[in-house]
Design a protein around this motif. Structure first.
Motif, short mmCIF file in Angstrom:
data_model
loop_
_atom_site.label_atom_id
_atom_site.label_comp_id
_atom_site.label_asym_id
_atom_site.label_seq_id
_atom_site.Cartn_x
_atom_site.Cartn_y
_atom_site.Cartn_z
N VAL A 20 -1.35 -7.00 1.48
CA VAL A 20 -1.54 -5.60 1.09
C VAL A 20 -0.75 -5.37 -0.19
CG1 VAL A 20 -1.27 -3.19 1.77
CG2 VAL A 20 -1.79 -4.91 3.50
N ILE A 21 -1.44 -4.88 -1.20
CA ILE A 21 -0.82 -4.61 -2.50
C ILE A 21 -0.96 -3.13 -2.79
CG2 ILE A 21 -0.89 -5.09 -4.97
CD1 ILE A 21 -2.32 -7.74 -4.23
N SER A 22 0.11 -2.47 -3.19
CA SER A 22 0.00 -1.08 -3.62
C SER A 22 0.25 -1.03 -5.13
CB SER A 22 0.99 -0.18 -2.87
OG SER A 22 2.30 -0.60 -3.06
N ILE A 23 -0.63 -0.30 -5.81
CA ILE A 23 -0.53 -0.18 -7.27
C ILE A 23 -0.73 1.28 -7.66
CG2 ILE A 23 -1.24 -2.56 -7.70
CD1 ILE A 23 -4.01 -1.54 -8.44
N THR A 24 -0.30 1.62 -8.85
CA THR A 24 -0.43 3.00 -9.34
C THR A 24 -1.85 3.23 -9.86
OG1 THR A 24 0.23 2.42 -11.58
CG2 THR A 24 2.00 3.02 -10.03
N ASP A 25 -2.17 4.50 -10.09
CA ASP A 25 -3.47 4.85 -10.67
C ASP A 25 -3.64 4.18 -12.03
OD1 ASP A 25 -4.39 6.48 -8.61
OD2 ASP A 25 -3.54 8.30 -9.47
N ILE A 57 -4.70 -2.23 -2.03
CA ILE A 57 -5.68 -3.31 -2.09
C ILE A 57 -5.33 -4.28 -0.97
CG2 ILE A 57 -6.66 -5.18 -3.46
CD1 ILE A 57 -5.91 -3.56 -5.96
N VAL A 58 -6.32 -4.58 -0.13
CA VAL A 58 -6.13 -5.50 0.99
C VAL A 58 -6.94 -6.76 0.71
CG1 VAL A 58 -6.39 -5.84 3.48
CG2 VAL A 58 -5.79 -3.59 2.60
N LEU A 59 -6.26 -7.89 0.70
CA LEU A 59 -6.91 -9.19 0.50
C LEU A 59 -6.71 -9.98 1.79
CD1 LEU A 59 -4.80 -8.64 -2.19
CD2 LEU A 59 -6.60 -10.05 -3.11
N PHE A 60 -7.77 -10.57 2.31
CA PHE A 60 -7.59 -11.33 3.54
C PHE A 60 -8.46 -12.57 3.57
CE2 PHE A 60 -10.69 -8.01 4.35
CZ PHE A 60 -11.72 -8.64 5.03
N ASP A 61 -7.95 -13.55 4.29
CA ASP A 61 -8.64 -14.82 4.51
C ASP A 61 -8.51 -15.10 6.00
OD1 ASP A 61 -9.91 -17.23 4.22
OD2 ASP A 61 -8.19 -18.25 3.34
N LEU A 62 -9.56 -14.82 6.74
CA LEU A 62 -9.53 -14.98 8.19
C LEU A 62 -10.49 -16.09 8.61
CD1 LEU A 62 -9.68 -11.19 9.20
CD2 LEU A 62 -7.67 -12.62 8.86
N ARG A 111 -8.45 1.25 -1.41
CA ARG A 111 -8.45 2.65 -0.95
C ARG A 111 -7.48 3.44 -1.80
NH1 ARG A 111 -6.74 6.80 1.87
NH2 ARG A 111 -7.78 7.48 3.76
N HIS A 112 -7.87 4.67 -2.14
CA HIS A 112 -6.97 5.57 -2.85
C HIS A 112 -6.09 6.29 -1.84
CE1 HIS A 112 -5.74 9.24 -5.02
NE2 HIS A 112 -5.65 8.39 -6.02
N CYS A 113 -4.82 6.44 -2.17
CA CYS A 113 -3.87 7.17 -1.34
C CYS A 113 -3.21 8.25 -2.20
CB CYS A 113 -2.81 6.24 -0.77
SG CYS A 113 -3.47 4.99 0.33
#
Length: 101
Positions: free
Chosen positions: A69-74, A4-9, A42-44
């Motif tokens: 960038v956050i990586s989490i499990t299914d 999961i990508v979170l951004f504040d640009l 996005r799924h990896c």
């Protein structure tokens, strides 16, 4: 794994808007889907695959702004509750794994 990508640009100047658009297009071209404004997922297939996508994101970072960038499990992704207005929405389906025989 899910990324999961979170951004504040910033988008005040023409240069900043161009950088925002370029980063957003990069995410879409790299297989990310928009969850909501400035939040993409996005799924990896594996942790190694998630790390490769994270390295790509690092290479595409704009000059200014914040990107997380956050990586989490299914399982963790499956526990997210999605709401549209006052109605609950089912989460996106995980892609099917490729099977080789």
């Amino acid at each position: 794994m899910w990324l999961i990508v979170l951004f504040d640009l910033p988008t005040e100047t023409k240069k900043e808007r161009k950088a925002y658009t370029k980063f957003r297009k990069f995410l879409l071209d790299d297989g990310f889907n928009m969850m909501q404004y400035s939040v993409y997922y996005r799924h990896c297939a594996s942790r190694e695959n998630a790390e490769a996508h994270t390295r790509r994101i690092k290479g595409a970072l704009p000059e200014k702004g914040f990107v997380n960038v956050i990586s989490i499990t299914d399982k963790q992704f499956g526990d997210i509750q999605f709401f549209v207005g006052r109605k609950e929405k089912p989460p996106p389906n995980a892609p099917h794994q490729l099977e080789l025989f």
